[in-house]
Design an enzyme around this catalytic site. Structure first.
Site, PDB file in Angstrom:
ATOM      1  NE  ARG A  36      48.937  47.766  35.105  1.00  0.00           N
ATOM      2  CZ  ARG A  36      48.443  47.644  36.322  1.00  0.00           C
ATOM      3  NH1 ARG A  36      49.126  48.081  37.361  1.00  0.00           N
ATOM      4  NH2 ARG A  36      47.265  47.091  36.513  1.00  0.00           N
ATOM      5  CE  LYS A 197      34.897  40.186  48.073  1.00  0.00           C
ATOM      6  NZ  LYS A 197      35.003  41.644  48.049  1.00  0.00           N
ATOM      7  N   GLY A 349      42.542  41.648  36.425  1.00  0.00           N
ATOM      8  CA  GLY A 349      43.942  41.465  36.796  1.00  0.00           C
ATOM      9  C   GLY A 349      44.351  40.009  36.911  1.00  0.00           C
ATOM     10  N   GLY A 372      39.987  46.890  37.130  1.00  0.00           N
ATOM     11  CA  GLY A 372      38.740  47.556  37.510  1.00  0.00           C
ATOM     12  C   GLY A 372      38.141  48.359  36.363  1.00  0.00           C
TER      13      GLY A 372
HETATM   14  P1  ADP Z   1      39.961  39.154  38.216  1.00  0.00           P
HETATM   15  O1  ADP Z   1      41.110  39.880  38.883  1.00  0.00           O
HETATM   16  O2  ADP Z   1      40.405  38.427  36.980  1.00  0.00           O
HETATM   17  O3  ADP Z   1      38.778  40.029  37.996  1.00  0.00           O
HETATM   18  P2  ADP Z   1      38.988  38.179  40.743  1.00  0.00           P
HETATM   19  O4  ADP Z   1      39.865  39.150  41.454  1.00  0.00           O
HETATM   20  O5  ADP Z   1      37.536  38.382  40.769  1.00  0.00           O
HETATM   21  O6  ADP Z   1      39.485  38.001  39.224  1.00  0.00           O
HETATM   22  O7  ADP Z   1      39.212  36.718  41.342  1.00  0.00           O
HETATM   23  C1  ADP Z   1      40.468  36.126  41.494  1.00  0.00           C
HETATM   24  C2  ADP Z   1      40.588  35.454  42.825  1.00  0.00           C
HETATM   25  O8  ADP Z   1      39.528  34.548  43.047  1.00  0.00           O
HETATM   26  C3  ADP Z   1      41.851  34.657  42.889  1.00  0.00           C
HETATM   27  O9  ADP Z   1      42.655  35.140  43.954  1.00  0.00           O
HETATM   28  C4  ADP Z   1      41.380  33.238  43.166  1.00  0.00           C
HETATM   29  O10 ADP Z   1      42.215  32.531  44.070  1.00  0.00           O
HETATM   30  C5  ADP Z   1      40.020  33.449  43.769  1.00  0.00           C
HETATM   31  N1  ADP Z   1      39.180  32.256  43.599  1.00  0.00           N
HETATM   32  C6  ADP Z   1      38.772  31.715  42.440  1.00  0.00           C
HETATM   33  N2  ADP Z   1      38.050  30.603  42.643  1.00  0.00           N
HETATM   34  C7  ADP Z   1      37.981  30.432  43.981  1.00  0.00           C
HETATM   35  C8  ADP Z   1      37.362  29.465  44.838  1.00  0.00           C
HETATM   36  N3  ADP Z   1      36.671  28.444  44.326  1.00  0.00           N
HETATM   37  N4  ADP Z   1      37.492  29.623  46.166  1.00  0.00           N
HETATM   38  C9  ADP Z   1      38.177  30.652  46.682  1.00  0.00           C
HETATM   39  N5  ADP Z   1      38.782  31.600  45.933  1.00  0.00           N
HETATM   40  C10 ADP Z   1      38.688  31.490  44.604  1.00  0.00           C
HETATM   41 MG    MG Z   2      41.488  40.386  40.941  1.00  0.00          MG
END
Ligand code: ADP
Ligand code: MG
Length: 393
Positions: A36, A197, A349, A372
Site C-alpha cells: 500500500r 459468502k 483483499g 470493500g
Molecule cells: P476477497 O477478500 O477476495 O473478496 P473473500 O474474503 O470473500 O475474498 O473470501 C476469501 C476467504 O474465503 C478465504 O479466507 C478462503 O479461505 C475462504 N474460502 C474460499 N473457499 C472456501 C471453501 N470452499 N470453504 C471454506 N472457505 C473458503
Molecule cells: Mg476477504
C-alpha cells in the site's frame, strides 16, 4: 467530473494528501507488507516533483483513541526509505505540534500526520475535526481508494472546507478501470466470483447480471448455490439462510440467458488441516467431508473460458487457498486471468493476495487496492469519498 492531481495547481501549495497507508504490521512493529505504501508513491512523488508542500494523512488499524502500537512511525520510516527523503511524522494528527510541522514545510517537503483514528472525530466525520484537518490544506487530494466507501472526516467532511479538490493518480486509475467494468466492454465478458459468502457478493452478482455473459462461481459461495440446486454438499460451508436468495439469482440469470457455471468437481476433505483432499463430483460430497477447492476438471473449464474471454472481473478465491492442498483452483484461475489478453481486473483483499502469491500481477490490467471499496464500486453504489471529489465540468 473529477480532476486528477495532474491538473490541479499544486506548485508551492500545501497539499493535503489522503493516502491509504493502512499496512499490516509485524509483531515487532515493522511493516509486514509495504504494497500500500508503494501504491501511494506515484502520487506522492508527483506532488514532490511539482514543489507541493505535502501533508500526508492515513489511518492505521482500528484504534479506540491513542494507541502507541498503532503509531504510523514504522510506516513513516519505510516511506522515507522508499522516497529517499525525510518524512516528518507529527506527534498527533491535529494540534500545535502538527500545525507547526505543516507551517514549517518548504516546497517539496513531506510531512505525515499521526494516525487519524487516534481521534474519534475521524470516523464520526466530526465537523470540528474536519475543519482542523482542512486548516492544513490549500488543496485536497484523495488517493485512498481503499477507504473511499467510508464517509470520514478525512475522506468527506474536510473537503467542503478546502477550495481546490481532486483525486490522486491511484484513485484515478481505480475509478477508470473499475468504471470500465460497468460500461461497454469487449465480449465475452466474464465475472469470476468466489470467496467466503454469497451475502458478501450478492450485490456484485446482481449488478453484473445484465452486463456479463457468464458467471464462473467457486469458493465457499459455490456450495450455497450447489445446495440451492439440490446437490449433496456434505459438511461444506453453506449459508442456509441464503439458499432462497441463491435460487432466486439462478432463476434471474436463467431468465436473462446468462450462464452461471458452478463447479462440476471439488476437492473435499474432512478438515481444513487435512494433508490432502479427495476429488469428488461437486454434487456428491461425502457426508463427513467439506468442499475446500474447485476440482481439476472445473479448474480446467474455468481457465479455458477465462483465457478466451475479452473482459474478466475476478473477485474471491476458488478455495481455501491459504492451505496448500486447497490452493490449486485459485492458482489455476490466477494464471488464466494472467494469460487472458483482454481487460482483466482483480478486486478483493484475498484475491489480490492470491494474485501476488502466484506472482502474476504484472500480467493483469488492473489490481484494485480496495477490498470493500472495489466491491461497493462494482455493486454500483456511490462511494462517498469519490462523490465528494466531484466538481462542475
Ligand atoms: P476477497 O477478500 O477476495 O473478496 P473473500 O474474503 O470473500 O475474498 O473470501 C476469501 C476467504 O474465503 C478465504 O479466507 C478462503 O479461505 C475462504 N474460502 C474460499 N473457499 C472456501 C471453501 N470452499 N470453504 C471454506 N472457505 C473458503
Ligand atoms: Mg476477504
Amino acid at each position: 467530473m473529477i480532476k486528477s492531481i495532474a491538473d490541479l495547481p499544486i506548485e508551492g501549495k500545501r497539499v493535503f494528501l489522503r493516502v491509504d497507508l493502512n499496512v499490516p504490521l509485524t509483531p515487532a512493529r515493522g511493516v509486514a507488507d509495504d504494497s500500500r505504501i508503494r501504491a501511494s508513491l506515484p502520487t506522492i512523488e508527483h506532488a514532490i516533483k511539482r514543489g507541493a508542500r505535502v501533508v500526508l494523512a492515513s489511518h492505521l488499524g482500528r484504534p479506540k483513541g491513542p494507541t502507541p502500537q498503532l503509531s504510523l512511525e514504522p510506516v513513516a520510516a519505510r516511506l522515507a526509505e522508499l522516497l529517499e527523503r525525510e518524512v516528518i511524522l507529527t506527534d498527533e494528527a491535529v494540534g500545535d505540534g502538527a500545525r507547526k510541522v505543516v507551517a514549517d514545510l518548504r516546497d517539496g517537503d513531506v510531512a505525515l500526520l499521526e494516525n487519524l483514528r487516534f481521534f474519534p472525530g475521524e470516523e464520526a466525520n466530526d465537523d470540528g475535526f474536519a475543519r482542523q484537518l482542512a486548516a492544513y490544506a490549500d488543496v485536497y487530494v484523495n488517493d485512498a481508494f481503499g477507504t473511499a466507501h467510508r464517509a470520514h472526516a478525512s475522506t468527506v467532511g474536510m473537503i467542503a472546507h478546502v477550495a481546490v479538490k481532486g483525486a490522486g493518480l491511484l484513485m484515478m486509475k481505480e475509478i477508470e478501470f473499475l468504471g470500465r467494468l460497468l460500461g461497454p466492454v469487449d465480449k465475452p465478458y466474464l465475472a469470476v466470483i468466489g470467496g467466503a459468502k454469497v451475502s458478501d457478493k450478492i450485490g456484485v452478482l446482481e449488478n453484473l447480471l445484465g452486463r456479463v455473459d457468464a458467471f464462473l462461481i467457486g469458493g465457499a459461495m459455490a456450495n450455497t448455490f450447489l445446495k440451492a440446486k439440490g446437490a449433496g454438499v456434505g459438511k461444506s460451508r453453506v449459508e442456509e439462510d441464503k439458499l432462497a436468495l441463491a435460487r432466486a439469482f439462478l432463476k434471474k440469470a436463467d431468465d436473462r440467458k446468462v450462464e452461471v457455471l458452478l463447479p462440476v468437481d471439488v476437492v473435499a476433505a474432512a478438515s481444513l488441516d487435512a494433508g490432502e483432499g479427495q476429488v469428488v463430483r461437486a454434487d456428491q460430497v461425502p457426508g463427513e467431508a467439506m468442499a475446500l477447492d474447485i476440482g481439476p476438471e472445473t479448474a480446467r473449464g474455468f481457465a479455458d473460458r477465462i483465457t478466451r474471454a475479452r473482459t474478466v472481473f475476478w473477485n474471491g478465491p476458488m478455495g481455501v487457498f491459504e492451505k496448500r492442498p486447497f490452493a490449486k483452483g485459485t492458482v489455476a484461475v490466477a494464471e488464466a486471468v494472467a494469460s487472458c489478453r483482454g481487460l482483466t481486473v482483480v478486486g478483493g483483499g484475498d484475491s489480490v493476495a492470491a494474485v501476488n502469491e502466484v506472482d502474476v500481477g504484472a500480467k493483469i490490467t488492473h489490481i484494485s487496492t480496495g477490498g470493500g471499496a472495489s466491491l461497493e464500486f462494482i455493486e454500483g453504489r456511490t462511494l462517498p469519498g469519490i462523490a465528494a471529489l466531484e466538481v462542475e465540468a
